[in-house]
Design a protein around this motif. Structure first.
Motif, PDB file in Angstrom:
ATOM      1  N   VAL A  25      -0.192  78.321  88.806  1.00 40.16           N
ATOM      2  CA  VAL A  25       0.764  78.044  87.790  1.00 40.16           C
ATOM      3  C   VAL A  25       0.763  76.796  87.107  1.00 40.16           C
ATOM      4  O   VAL A  25       0.763  76.564  86.007  1.00 40.16           O
ATOM      5  N   GLN A  26       0.346  75.826  87.905  1.00 43.62           N
ATOM      6  CA  GLN A  26       0.236  74.289  87.426  1.00 43.62           C
ATOM      7  C   GLN A  26      -1.122  74.275  86.685  1.00 43.62           C
ATOM      8  O   GLN A  26      -0.896  73.701  85.367  1.00 43.62           O
ATOM      9  N   MET A  27      -1.993  74.948  87.035  1.00 42.51           N
ATOM     10  CA  MET A  27      -3.271  75.092  85.985  1.00 42.51           C
ATOM     11  C   MET A  27      -2.844  75.575  84.657  1.00 42.51           C
ATOM     12  O   MET A  27      -3.423  75.081  83.873  1.00 42.51           O
ATOM     13  N   ILE A  28      -2.226  76.762  84.878  1.00 43.83           N
ATOM     14  CA  ILE A  28      -2.077  77.369  83.652  1.00 43.83           C
ATOM     15  C   ILE A  28      -1.107  76.651  82.780  1.00 43.83           C
ATOM     16  O   ILE A  28      -1.609  76.480  81.563  1.00 43.83           O
ATOM     17  N   VAL A  29      -0.160  75.782  83.255  1.00 40.82           N
ATOM     18  CA  VAL A  29       0.491  75.034  82.446  1.00 40.82           C
ATOM     19  C   VAL A  29      -0.329  74.081  81.796  1.00 40.82           C
ATOM     20  O   VAL A  29      -0.119  73.736  80.553  1.00 40.82           O
ATOM     21  N   LEU A  30      -1.353  73.664  82.682  1.00 36.69           N
ATOM     22  CA  LEU A  30      -2.103  72.397  81.805  1.00 36.69           C
ATOM     23  C   LEU A  30      -3.020  72.833  80.983  1.00 36.69           C
ATOM     24  O   LEU A  30      -3.265  72.317  79.876  1.00 36.69           O
ATOM     25  N   LEU A  31      -3.506  74.047  81.257  1.00 34.43           N
ATOM     26  CA  LEU A  31      -4.292  74.649  80.253  1.00 34.43           C
ATOM     27  C   LEU A  31      -3.554  75.127  78.822  1.00 34.43           C
ATOM     28  O   LEU A  31      -4.109  74.601  77.696  1.00 34.43           O
ATOM     29  N   VAL A  32      -2.376  75.562  79.007  1.00 37.36           N
ATOM     30  CA  VAL A  32      -1.720  75.789  77.803  1.00 37.36           C
ATOM     31  C   VAL A  32      -1.326  74.504  77.054  1.00 37.36           C
ATOM     32  O   VAL A  32      -1.515  74.407  75.564  1.00 37.36           O
ATOM     33  N   ARG A  33      -0.870  73.444  77.954  1.00 42.06           N
ATOM     34  CA  ARG A  33      -0.693  72.117  77.200  1.00 42.06           C
ATOM     35  C   ARG A  33      -1.574  71.337  76.431  1.00 42.06           C
ATOM     36  O   ARG A  33      -1.828  71.128  75.478  1.00 42.06           O
ATOM     37  N   ARG A  34      -2.980  71.474  77.208  1.00 41.78           N
ATOM     38  CA  ARG A  34      -4.158  70.959  76.622  1.00 41.78           C
ATOM     39  C   ARG A  34      -4.530  71.977  75.207  1.00 41.78           C
ATOM     40  O   ARG A  34      -4.734  71.376  74.108  1.00 41.78           O
ATOM     41  N   TYR A  35      -4.374  73.134  75.278  1.00 33.64           N
ATOM     42  CA  TYR A  35      -4.692  74.105  74.261  1.00 33.64           C
ATOM     43  C   TYR A  35      -3.602  73.687  72.977  1.00 33.64           C
ATOM     44  O   TYR A  35      -4.026  73.562  71.655  1.00 33.64           O
ATOM     45  N   LEU A  36      -2.369  73.437  73.330  1.00 32.29           N
ATOM     46  CA  LEU A  36      -1.296  73.352  72.049  1.00 32.29           C
ATOM     47  C   LEU A  36      -1.732  71.763  71.620  1.00 32.29           C
ATOM     48  O   LEU A  36      -1.527  71.585  70.574  1.00 32.29           O
ATOM     49  N   GLN A  37      -2.154  70.968  72.545  1.00 32.04           N
ATOM     50  CA  GLN A  37      -2.443  69.498  72.112  1.00 32.04           C
ATOM     51  C   GLN A  37      -3.528  69.355  71.056  1.00 32.04           C
ATOM     52  O   GLN A  37      -3.632  68.726  69.936  1.00 32.04           O
ATOM     53  N   GLU A  38      -4.435  70.482  71.424  1.00 37.29           N
ATOM     54  CA  GLU A  38      -5.708  70.430  70.348  1.00 37.29           C
ATOM     55  C   GLU A  38      -5.302  70.916  69.222  1.00 37.29           C
ATOM     56  O   GLU A  38      -5.736  70.586  68.243  1.00 37.29           O
ATOM     57  N   ARG A  39      -4.207  71.934  69.004  1.00 34.97           N
ATOM     58  CA  ARG A  39      -4.068  72.525  68.010  1.00 34.97           C
ATOM     59  C   ARG A  39      -3.081  71.472  67.098  1.00 34.97           C
ATOM     60  O   ARG A  39      -3.301  71.401  65.861  1.00 34.97           O
ATOM     61  N   ARG A  40      -2.364  70.916  67.757  1.00 40.83           N
ATOM     62  CA  ARG A  40      -1.479  70.010  67.228  1.00 40.83           C
ATOM     63  C   ARG A  40      -2.396  68.675  66.661  1.00 40.83           C
ATOM     64  O   ARG A  40      -1.863  68.117  65.489  1.00 40.83           O
ATOM     65  N   VAL A  41      -3.160  68.230  67.210  1.00 40.47           N
ATOM     66  CA  VAL A  41      -4.252  67.403  66.842  1.00 40.47           C
ATOM     67  C   VAL A  41      -4.788  67.569  65.479  1.00 40.47           C
ATOM     68  O   VAL A  41      -4.824  67.046  64.387  1.00 40.47           O
ATOM     69  N   ILE A  42      -5.259  68.783  65.340  1.00 37.46           N
ATOM     70  CA  ILE A  42      -5.946  69.467  64.260  1.00 37.46           C
ATOM     71  C   ILE A  42      -5.001  69.429  63.062  1.00 37.46           C
ATOM     72  O   ILE A  42      -5.065  69.040  62.032  1.00 37.46           O
ATOM     73  N   ALA A  43      -3.752  70.122  63.568  1.00 34.34           N
ATOM     74  CA  ALA A  43      -2.650  69.956  62.410  1.00 34.34           C
ATOM     75  C   ALA A  43      -2.103  68.754  61.835  1.00 34.34           C
ATOM     76  O   ALA A  43      -1.838  68.720  60.705  1.00 34.34           O
ATOM     77  N   SER A  44      -2.262  67.717  62.847  1.00 36.85           N
ATOM     78  CA  SER A  44      -1.607  66.503  62.169  1.00 36.85           C
ATOM     79  C   SER A  44      -2.330  65.682  61.652  1.00 36.85           C
ATOM     80  O   SER A  44      -2.054  64.374  61.347  1.00 36.85           O
ATOM     81  N   ARG A  45      -3.923  65.958  61.419  1.00 40.53           N
ATOM     82  CA  ARG A  45      -4.851  65.061  60.923  1.00 40.53           C
ATOM     83  C   ARG A  45      -4.287  64.834  59.354  1.00 40.53           C
ATOM     84  O   ARG A  45      -4.379  63.649  59.077  1.00 40.53           O
ATOM     85  N   PRO A  46      -3.937  65.796  58.573  1.00 41.35           N
ATOM     86  CA  PRO A  46      -3.564  65.364  57.141  1.00 41.35           C
ATOM     87  C   PRO A  46      -2.432  64.213  57.089  1.00 41.35           C
ATOM     88  O   PRO A  46      -2.261  63.391  56.319  1.00 41.35           O
ATOM     89  N   GLN A  47      -1.180  64.631  58.121  1.00 38.38           N
ATOM     90  CA  GLN A  47      -0.194  63.784  58.014  1.00 38.38           C
ATOM     91  C   GLN A  47      -0.595  62.232  58.593  1.00 38.38           C
ATOM     92  O   GLN A  47      -0.154  61.578  57.931  1.00 38.38           O
ATOM     93  N   GLU A  48      -1.601  62.198  59.493  1.00 39.41           N
ATOM     94  CA  GLU A  48      -2.092  60.914  59.693  1.00 39.41           C
ATOM     95  C   GLU A  48      -2.854  60.130  58.755  1.00 39.41           C
ATOM     96  O   GLU A  48      -2.691  59.181  58.582  1.00 39.41           O
ATOM     97  N   LEU A  49      -3.533  60.827  58.122  1.00 38.44           N
ATOM     98  CA  LEU A  49      -4.363  60.220  56.802  1.00 38.44           C
ATOM     99  C   LEU A  49      -3.170  59.850  55.953  1.00 38.44           C
ATOM    100  O   LEU A  49      -3.397  58.621  55.286  1.00 38.44           O
ATOM    101  N   ALA A  50      -1.980  60.524  55.653  1.00 33.22           N
ATOM    102  CA  ALA A  50      -1.040  60.141  54.792  1.00 33.22           C
ATOM    103  C   ALA A  50      -0.290  58.814  54.959  1.00 33.22           C
ATOM    104  O   ALA A  50      -0.025  58.085  54.355  1.00 33.22           O
ATOM    105  N   VAL A  51      -0.034  58.921  56.657  1.00 37.72           N
ATOM    106  CA  VAL A  51       0.637  57.663  57.095  1.00 37.72           C
ATOM    107  C   VAL A  51      -0.499  56.487  56.944  1.00 37.72           C
ATOM    108  O   VAL A  51       0.146  55.165  56.439  1.00 37.72           O
ATOM    109  N   LEU A  52      -1.555  56.633  57.117  1.00 35.16           N
ATOM    110  CA  LEU A  52      -2.596  55.528  56.856  1.00 35.16           C
ATOM    111  C   LEU A  52      -2.595  55.047  55.341  1.00 35.16           C
ATOM    112  O   LEU A  52      -2.574  53.802  55.183  1.00 35.16           O
ATOM    113  N   ARG A  53      -2.790  56.130  54.781  1.00 34.64           N
ATOM    114  CA  ARG A  53      -2.853  55.668  53.374  1.00 34.64           C
ATOM    115  C   ARG A  53      -1.537  54.782  52.688  1.00 34.64           C
ATOM    116  O   ARG A  53      -1.629  53.724  52.198  1.00 34.64           O
TER     117      ARG A  53
END
Lengths: 337, 530
Positions: A25-53
């Motif tokens: 169960v713990q591993m499944i939680v970590l896997l899901v967390r990792r997956y979501l984080q990867e998605r979030r990183v991809i999704a947040s790139r435009p925002q991070e660029l805007a912040v930098l600008r």
């Protein structure tokens, strides 16, 4: 109550299955967390660029240091803001840097780190120090100084000291010695690094401390740091320390003289070629070579037959440097079986 | 048949005895794993994570980083040696030299090196001769001042490493395998403990990962990946378990007895003091660390051996069963040889927790574990079908072997994900998790069988796959070891060739040789183990 073997066996079975289930169960939680984080990183790139600008614009604009109209920055997660500011801080200097530090203060990006400095977990406090180190504003420097002086953990205090050294805000050497309890604690290379980083700013104090019997335990660190001052005025002090009864101090004096590269130190360095301690002789040999002390050649020639492998080897190297036309044969130094 | 082995008959007692002993051994091993897992979790929770601190300081005051001699023994590496050496030279480190030891390669390793790095003969001298074979030549590079090539007769890795250590002039030596891929900051990370050292630290090991499936170019890892084959994937799980739980825990408890031969950093003076690697074992890396423990404890000198859980090195895992068999049998044989060499330490309070705890655990893991677990797989079902063992006990054994083992593997993977997160992405993490689930169903048992083969080789004293060619000279005769001139003071009748002056009087703290005065008294070369 009597346990039968079969009861114990059942306990083992149940324990194994329960342990495995929990881990799965713990591993499944970590896997899901990792997956979501990867998605979030991809999704947040435009925002991070805007912040930098926006950040770059605020730093370089007419009202530098005023984040004012910056919707992406103000809407961003504190972690994103912090990442953006530390990223830009690495690239800017001077007024731009000051402006960015003002923005960091205004927007409280390191407030969480300041809070973490007072929490129980040692590793968390160190992580907080590392955040603050990246944003060396007045407030964060004060917080790091307070940690260096008051944290119950020596490791955390040392971490604070290295962070302050890196940002050029290390307190005076006497304060460093007191806060890090250097008169009693084991000495390491990091302590050496701390004094070196103070050398230019606090040369006079280092010199005074080195002469003070109160700091005899760390005298070699202090004398060694003097070599990093770039100040030829310390040469007299180095000469005095070259006759210190502690061979570590004599070594430090020689290393400092070597670093300063002032030919005036050659006279007493040559004298130390005959020191009874091998380590000192080795340093003296290297110093003579560095200072191009040709007067040392006769003694160096005699050191070729020293009983110490290191003395022989360094003497050969020094002689080869001082009189390249007459190179010493390697096998004479008697090294190879 | 059933009557023949009824519970109260002789054979019945034997079978029941084996079954019970197997169960107890598996129970004990799992208990050790749980303790190690808890200790590793505790160590990770408490530790201060490595930070830019040291790199920043070192880049500013670069001569503070203890200089390191990287020793790379090479045997028939003509295809990869240039890239490997280039990667070693490019390591992020303020002060390191690379000593490549060509261990009598029969291919063109030597010529390739000479050609690629413009190497020319040099008169660089050996500080101490720890090798058994002859040095044929020493070369320095015209293009890379910190590169040295030592050409010697073939003598296996221990001998080559010893030859390299003999040439090392830096205070620390990093001994690697020629095919190891060191992380670009691996040397920096693994020497970090020396920055905080008060003089007691003698060796540091680092975590090693399986490189299979990763993209490699020019001796560097371009992209971390996971092999498509299951055998390397199982080994990924195994390596994690070994490095992230067992070694982290052992280091935390002051009982680290193994620093992998693929990457280890040692204080040169200590390695020289104990005579370097032993030549008569296939587990020279294990034996060296054990001998360091023994030597330091017999000398009553304070010392520490640490472990850096960050990945510092990558190594290629065997992708075929024969390759795996050779490796595991060799590891097992090496472990047994080491246990035999140092049996005096076993349960001997003189050796502290190494003798009283670590050694008995090694006996459990390396001597009793493999045969008893395999015996259990055979005997327990038989006892169950013969009706002389309760089904609960049979199930307990199976659950300990399969279910509990799986849980430990997954727990290790979870620890890695929480603390280090070096698995490239969620998909690969899921694949490794799957491997962790499957590992105990087949792979584990095959490994046990390979380890039994290692035991057999140990009993037969089979050294054939790692033979040391002898050239008919005696180690005690130094003139046989080199073709280069012998110094006058080393000839017959001369004083003892080396006196370990540096160890006796000074610590070597800079690349310029020894520069600080030691506070401890002079040790003697009490035990070389050879």
């Amino acid at each position: 109550m009597i346990f039968h073997i079969s009861d114990l066996a059942m306990l083992v079975i149940a324990g194994s299955v329960a342990f495995a289930l929990v881990m799965v169960v713990q591993m499944i939680v970590l896997l899901v967390r990792r997956y979501l984080q990867e998605r979030r990183v991809i999704a947040s790139r435009p925002q991070e660029l805007a912040v930098l600008r926006e950040l770059m614009k605020a730093v370089a604009g007419a009202g530098a240091g005023d984040i004012g109209e910056a919707p992406a920055f103000l809407a961003a997660d504190p972690a994103v803001r912090l990442r953006a500011i530390t990223h830009v801080l690495q690239m800017v200097r001077g007024a731009d840097r000051e402006a960015l530090l003002r923005i960091a203060d205004q927007t409280h990006v390191y407030d969480a780190a300041l809070k973490d400095l007072n929490r129980g977990d040692r590793s968390r406090r160190v992580d907080a120090l590392r955040v603050l180190e990246q944003i060396p504003s007045a407030a964060s420097t004060d917080a790091m100084l307070a940690t260096m002086g008051n944290d119950p953990s020596h490791d955390v205090r040392l971490e604070a000291a290295t962070a302050l050294a890196r940002t050029g805000n290390l307190p005076k050497p006497t304060a460093v010695a007191r806060m890090l309890e250097l008169r009693t604690r084991p000495l390491t290379r990091l302590h050496e690094a701390l004094f070196r980083s103070s050398a230019v700013k606090h040369t006079a104090e280092l010199e005074r401390m080195a002469a003070d019997e109160k700091y005899v335990r760390i005298r070699h660190l202090l004398v060694e740091a003097l070599g990093w001052s770039g100040d030829f005025g310390v040469l007299d002090a180095l000469e005095r320390h070259s006759s210190d009864p502690n061979p570590e101090v004599r070594c430090a004096a020689l290393k400092s003289a070597r670093r300063l590269e002032h030919p005036g130190a050659a006279r007493w360095a040559i004298g130390l070629l005959l020191d009874p301690v091998d380590a000192v002789r080795i340093q003296a040999v290297q110093t003579c070579a560095k200072l191009n002390a040709r007067d040392a050649v006769p003694i160096l020639s005699s050191l070729i037959s020293s009983s110490s492998w290191w003395v022989r080897t360094r003497a050969k190297e020094a002689l080869d440097k001082l009189r390249p036309e007459q190179r010493v044969r390697a096998d004479i130094t008697g090294l190879r079986l | 048949m059933t009557e023949f082995v009824a519970a109260n008959t002789f054979w019945g007692h034997i079978l029941i005895g084996i079954a019970w002993f197997s169960l107890l051994v598996v129970l004990a091993r799992n208990a050790v794993s749980v303790v190690q897992l808890l200790a590793a979790t505790w160590a990770f929770a408490r530790r201060i994570k490595p930070a830019p601190r040291s790199t920043d300081l070192w880049s500013k005051y670069e001569d503070l980083a203890p200089p390191v001699s990287v020793i790379a023994p090479a045997f028939n590496e003509e295809l990869s040696i240039v890239d490997s050496v280039r990667a070693l030279l490019a390591l992020q480190y303020p002060s390191h030299e690379v000593i490549v030891v060509n261990d009598g390669s029969s291919d063109s390793t030597l010529a390739t090196m000479i050609d690629a790095y413009q190497m020319v003969p040099t008169d660089r001298q050996q500080l101490v001769a720890l090798q058994n074979t002859r040095i044929l030549g020493v070369y320095a590079s015209a293009t890379h001042p910190n590169l040295l090539l030592v050409d010697k007769e073939n003598g296996r890795k221990a001998d080559a490493a010893n030859a390299g250590i003999g040439f090392a002039q830096m205070p620390l030596v990093c001994v690697i395998d020629a095919d190891s891929i060191i992380e670009s900051d691996g040397l920096l990370r693994s020497t970090e403990p020396f920055m905080n050292d008060d003089g007691r630290l003698v060796a540091v090991g680092g975590a090693i990962r399986v490189v299979n499936g990763s993209a490699i170019r020019g001796g560097h890892i371009e992209a971390i990946g996971l092999s498509r084959k299951w055998l390397p994937r199982f080994q990924v799980v195994e390596y994690m378990r070994a490095f992230l739980t067992a070694r982290v825990a052992n280091a935390e408890l002051g009982m680290l007895t193994l620093i992998s031969g693929a990457f280890g950093i040692f204080k040169r003076s200590v390695v020289v003091e104990i005579g370097g690697y032993r030549h008569d074992t296939v587990g020279e890396d294990f034996e060296l660390v054990m001998r360091i423990h023994r030597h330091m404890r017999e000398q009553k000198r304070p010392y520490r051996i640490e472990f850096v859980p960050e990945v510092v090195c990558w190594t290629e895992a065997p992708e075929t069963l024969p390759g795996l068999r050779n490796q595991r049998a060799r590891w097992e044989q090496g472990a047994l040889e080491t246990l035999a060499f140092h049996r005096r330490m076993l349960c001997n309070p003189r050796y502290g927790r190494i003798g009283m705890v670590a050694m008995p655990l090694l006996v459990l893991e390396d001597l009793l574990g493999p045969p008893m677990e395999l015996a259990g797989y055979l005997v327990i079902p038989i006892c169950f079908f013969l009706g002389i063992l309760s089904p609960e006990l049979a199930l307990a054994f199976l659950s300990l072997s399969f279910v509990f083992g799986t849980a430990i593997s997954i727990a290790t993977l979870a620890l890695e994900e929480k603390q280090l997160r070096r698995t490239p992405n969620a998909r690969d993490l899921a694949r490794i998790a799957l491997a962790a689930l499957m590992e105990n169903f087949g792979y584990r048992q095959i490994n046990l069988w390979f380890r039994l083969q290692g035991m057999w080789r140990y009993l037969k004293k089979d050294n054939s796959w790692a033979a040391v060619p002898r050239v008919g000279f005696d180690r005690s005769n130094p003139t046989d070891k080199t073709v280069l001139p012998i110094a006058a003071d080393r000839r017959e009748g001369a004083p003892v060739p080396f006196k370990f002056v540096e160890e006796a009087d000074i610590n070597t703290d800079s690349e310029d040789g020894p520069d600080t005065v030691a506070r401890s008294s002079a040790p003697s070369r009490a035990e070389t183990g050879g």
